[in-house]
Design a protein around this motif. Structure first.
Motif, mmCIF file in Angstrom:
data_model
loop_
_atom_site.group_PDB
_atom_site.id
_atom_site.type_symbol
_atom_site.label_atom_id
_atom_site.label_comp_id
_atom_site.label_asym_id
_atom_site.label_seq_id
_atom_site.Cartn_x
_atom_site.Cartn_y
_atom_site.Cartn_z
ATOM 1 N N TYR A 79 0.639 -3.472 2.386
ATOM 2 C CA TYR A 79 -0.194 -2.700 1.469
ATOM 3 C C TYR A 79 0.682 -2.123 0.370
ATOM 4 C CZ TYR A 79 1.277 1.686 3.769
ATOM 5 O OH TYR A 79 1.992 2.739 4.268
ATOM 6 N N PHE A 80 0.046 -1.784 -0.732
ATOM 7 C CA PHE A 80 0.730 -1.225 -1.885
ATOM 8 C C PHE A 80 0.221 0.190 -2.113
ATOM 9 C CE2 PHE A 80 0.681 -5.762 -2.281
ATOM 10 C CZ PHE A 80 1.960 -6.065 -2.708
ATOM 11 N N TYR A 81 1.040 1.016 -2.719
ATOM 12 C CA TYR A 81 0.625 2.386 -3.017
ATOM 13 C C TYR A 81 1.053 2.759 -4.426
ATOM 14 C CZ TYR A 81 5.502 3.504 -2.018
ATOM 15 O OH TYR A 81 6.868 3.535 -2.049
ATOM 16 N N ASN A 82 0.267 3.652 -5.039
ATOM 17 C CA ASN A 82 0.560 4.160 -6.374
ATOM 18 C C ASN A 82 0.204 5.646 -6.375
ATOM 19 O OD1 ASN A 82 0.748 4.856 -9.055
ATOM 20 N ND2 ASN A 82 -0.734 3.359 -9.792
ATOM 21 N N THR A 83 1.218 6.489 -6.405
ATOM 22 C CA THR A 83 1.021 7.941 -6.432
ATOM 23 C C THR A 83 1.375 8.527 -7.795
ATOM 24 O OG1 THR A 83 3.253 8.345 -5.603
ATOM 25 C CG2 THR A 83 1.494 8.149 -3.956
ATOM 26 N N ALA A 84 1.527 7.660 -8.790
ATOM 27 C CA ALA A 84 1.987 8.101 -10.114
ATOM 28 C C ALA A 84 1.065 9.154 -10.732
ATOM 29 C CB ALA A 84 2.112 6.909 -11.055
ATOM 30 N N ALA A 103 -1.940 -10.221 -2.730
ATOM 31 C CA ALA A 103 -1.986 -8.881 -3.329
ATOM 32 C C ALA A 103 -0.737 -8.658 -4.174
ATOM 33 C CB ALA A 103 -2.068 -7.827 -2.236
ATOM 34 N N MET A 104 -0.887 -7.881 -5.224
ATOM 35 C CA MET A 104 0.237 -7.562 -6.089
ATOM 36 C C MET A 104 0.203 -6.076 -6.440
ATOM 37 S SD MET A 104 0.347 -10.826 -8.645
ATOM 38 C CE MET A 104 -1.388 -10.841 -8.992
ATOM 39 N N LEU A 105 1.364 -5.524 -6.692
ATOM 40 C CA LEU A 105 1.461 -4.122 -7.081
ATOM 41 C C LEU A 105 0.668 -3.852 -8.356
ATOM 42 C CD1 LEU A 105 2.707 -1.354 -6.480
ATOM 43 C CD2 LEU A 105 4.700 -2.054 -7.802
ATOM 44 N N SER A 106 0.638 -4.815 -9.257
ATOM 45 C CA SER A 106 -0.072 -4.615 -10.526
ATOM 46 C C SER A 106 -1.564 -4.387 -10.324
ATOM 47 C CB SER A 106 0.146 -5.804 -11.456
ATOM 48 O OG SER A 106 -0.384 -6.986 -10.876
ATOM 49 N N SER A 107 -2.119 -4.821 -9.180
ATOM 50 C CA SER A 107 -3.550 -4.617 -8.946
ATOM 51 C C SER A 107 -3.898 -3.139 -8.790
ATOM 52 C CB SER A 107 -4.028 -5.402 -7.727
ATOM 53 O OG SER A 107 -3.443 -4.907 -6.544
ATOM 54 N N ILE A 108 -2.899 -2.282 -8.549
ATOM 55 C CA ILE A 108 -3.175 -0.846 -8.446
ATOM 56 C C ILE A 108 -2.378 -0.016 -9.453
ATOM 57 C CG2 ILE A 108 -3.928 -0.932 -6.041
ATOM 58 C CD1 ILE A 108 -1.082 0.235 -5.375
ATOM 59 N N THR A 109 -1.685 -0.691 -10.373
ATOM 60 C CA THR A 109 -0.949 0.033 -11.410
ATOM 61 C C THR A 109 -1.402 -0.331 -12.821
ATOM 62 O OG1 THR A 109 0.825 -1.625 -11.428
ATOM 63 C CG2 THR A 109 1.128 0.291 -9.991
ATOM 64 N N ASP A 110 -2.026 -1.464 -12.987
ATOM 65 C CA ASP A 110 -2.431 -1.957 -14.304
ATOM 66 C C ASP A 110 -3.680 -1.210 -14.785
ATOM 67 O OD1 ASP A 110 -3.316 -3.345 -16.536
ATOM 68 O OD2 ASP A 110 -2.983 -5.322 -15.649
ATOM 69 N N GLU A 111 -3.543 -0.450 -15.846
ATOM 70 C CA GLU A 111 -4.644 0.378 -16.338
ATOM 71 C C GLU A 111 -5.725 -0.411 -17.073
ATOM 72 O OE1 GLU A 111 -3.576 4.105 -18.135
ATOM 73 O OE2 GLU A 111 -1.956 4.406 -16.690
ATOM 74 N N SER A 112 -5.635 -1.740 -17.076
ATOM 75 C CA SER A 112 -6.746 -2.525 -17.603
ATOM 76 C C SER A 112 -7.850 -2.657 -16.544
ATOM 77 C CB SER A 112 -6.279 -3.915 -18.049
ATOM 78 O OG SER A 112 -5.873 -4.691 -16.941
ATOM 79 N N TYR A 113 -7.552 -2.241 -15.317
ATOM 80 C CA TYR A 113 -8.558 -2.211 -14.256
ATOM 81 C C TYR A 113 -9.209 -0.832 -14.246
ATOM 82 C CZ TYR A 113 -6.162 -6.388 -12.540
ATOM 83 O OH TYR A 113 -5.599 -7.625 -12.424
ATOM 84 N N TYR A 118 -9.823 5.317 -13.231
ATOM 85 C CA TYR A 118 -10.509 6.373 -12.475
ATOM 86 C C TYR A 118 -9.524 7.139 -11.595
ATOM 87 C CZ TYR A 118 -14.765 3.871 -13.827
ATOM 88 O OH TYR A 118 -15.761 3.252 -14.523
ATOM 89 N N ALA A 119 -8.589 6.431 -10.967
ATOM 90 C CA ALA A 119 -7.578 7.099 -10.135
ATOM 91 C C ALA A 119 -6.765 8.074 -10.983
ATOM 92 C CB ALA A 119 -6.677 6.073 -9.466
ATOM 93 N N LYS A 120 -6.435 7.643 -12.187
ATOM 94 C CA LYS A 120 -5.683 8.511 -13.099
ATOM 95 C C LYS A 120 -6.521 9.748 -13.469
ATOM 96 C CE LYS A 120 -3.149 8.282 -17.465
ATOM 97 N NZ LYS A 120 -2.729 7.412 -18.569
ATOM 98 N N THR A 125 -4.318 9.161 -5.447
ATOM 99 C CA THR A 125 -3.417 8.132 -4.946
ATOM 100 C C THR A 125 -4.270 6.893 -4.746
ATOM 101 O OG1 THR A 125 -2.012 9.726 -3.807
ATOM 102 C CG2 THR A 125 -1.916 7.451 -3.029
ATOM 103 N N ILE A 126 -3.746 5.749 -5.135
ATOM 104 C CA ILE A 126 -4.490 4.504 -4.969
ATOM 105 C C ILE A 126 -3.674 3.549 -4.108
ATOM 106 C CG2 ILE A 126 -3.669 3.557 -7.156
ATOM 107 C CD1 ILE A 126 -6.435 2.202 -7.440
ATOM 108 N N TYR A 127 -4.364 2.898 -3.181
ATOM 109 C CA TYR A 127 -3.748 1.948 -2.262
ATOM 110 C C TYR A 127 -4.382 0.582 -2.463
ATOM 111 C CZ TYR A 127 -2.181 6.139 0.174
ATOM 112 O OH TYR A 127 -1.594 7.344 0.483
ATOM 113 N N GLY A 128 -3.611 -0.466 -2.257
ATOM 114 C CA GLY A 128 -4.112 -1.835 -2.292
ATOM 115 C C GLY A 128 -3.771 -2.507 -0.984
ATOM 116 N N LEU A 129 -4.779 -2.920 -0.234
ATOM 117 C CA LEU A 129 -4.581 -3.531 1.077
ATOM 118 C C LEU A 129 -4.714 -5.043 0.969
ATOM 119 C CD1 LEU A 129 -4.158 -2.934 4.119
ATOM 120 C CD2 LEU A 129 -6.658 -2.874 4.332
#
Length: 164
Positions: A79-84, A103-113, A118-120, A125-129
Motif C-alpha cells: 500500500y501507498f501513503y501520502n500524509t503531505a 498501484a503507483m505512488l502517483s495515484s495518491i499524490t497526483d493532484e490531477s485526480y 479533496y484530501a488536500k 491522509t490518503i492511502y492507496g491499496l
C-alpha cells in the motif's frame, strides 16, 4: 468501381471507419481478449519508490484465504501513503482502492485526480491499496489455475476490510 466508394467523401468515410476499427483492441464481453491479465503478477522494483516523511510505500500481512481457517498462509500486500496534506487537527483518512492494475505512488499524490485535491482540502491522509495479484502484491508463488482461486472480489473485499 466499388459501389460503396463512388465519391471522394465516401472513400474518406470508409477509410476513417477502417482506421477506427483497427485501432480498437478486440473485445469480448466488454473486456480485452485474454482479459486484464497483462498486469497480473508484474514485479515492481520497490527500491525506486520514494519513501520519506510524507509519502511512500509499506506492506501489510494478509491471509491468503480469508474464508478457510485451515489455510494459514500469508502474503504481503503493498500500500501507498501520502500524509503531505494531513494536519494534526484532522482525523480524515481517505482510501483509494487500486483496481486491476499495478498501484503507483502517483495515484495518491497526483493532484490531477479529484480525490487527491479533496484530501488536500480536508487535510487528510490518503492511502492507496494495491489489489491482490497485481504489482508487488502476490498471495501465491505463481499464476497456476489452482492458485487463481484466491483471485476474487470476495477475497479483495476482505483484504480491504483487514486494511481498514
Amino acid at each position: 468501381p466499388i459501389p460503396l466508394i463512388d465519391s471522394p467523401m465516401r472513400l474518406l468515410a470508409v477509410l476513417a471507419l477502417a482506421s477506427v476499427a483497427f485501432a480498437v483492441p478486440p473485445m469480448l464481453g466488454g473486456r480485452p481478449m485474454g482479459g486484464f491479465t497483462s498486469y497480473l503478477h508484474q514485479n515492481v522494483d520497490t527500491s525506486v519508490l520514494v519513501n520519506d516523511v510524507n509519502h511512500g510505500t509499506k506492506t501489510l500481512t494478509q491471509k491468503q484465504d480469508h474464508f478457510d481457517a485451515s489455510n494459514k498462509k500469508t502474503w504481503q500486500q503493498q500500500y501507498f501513503y501520502n500524509t503531505a496534506h494531513a494536519s494534526d487537527d484532522s482525523a480524515v483518512n481517505m482510501l483509494y482502492i487500486n483496481g486491476e492494475n499495478v498501484a503507483m505512488l502517483s495515484s495518491i499524490t497526483d493532484e490531477s485526480y479529484s480525490y487527491v485535491v479533496y484530501a488536500k482540502m480536508l487535510n487528510a491522509t490518503i492511502y492507496g491499496l494495491e489489489h491482490r495479484y497485481y504489482g508487488g502484491s502476490h498471495p501465491t508463488e505463481d499464476l497456476s489455475t489452482a492458485n487463481l482461486k484466491f483471485l476474487s472480489s470476495r477475497q479483495a473485499v476482505e483484504d480491504i476490510a483487514e486494511f481498514i
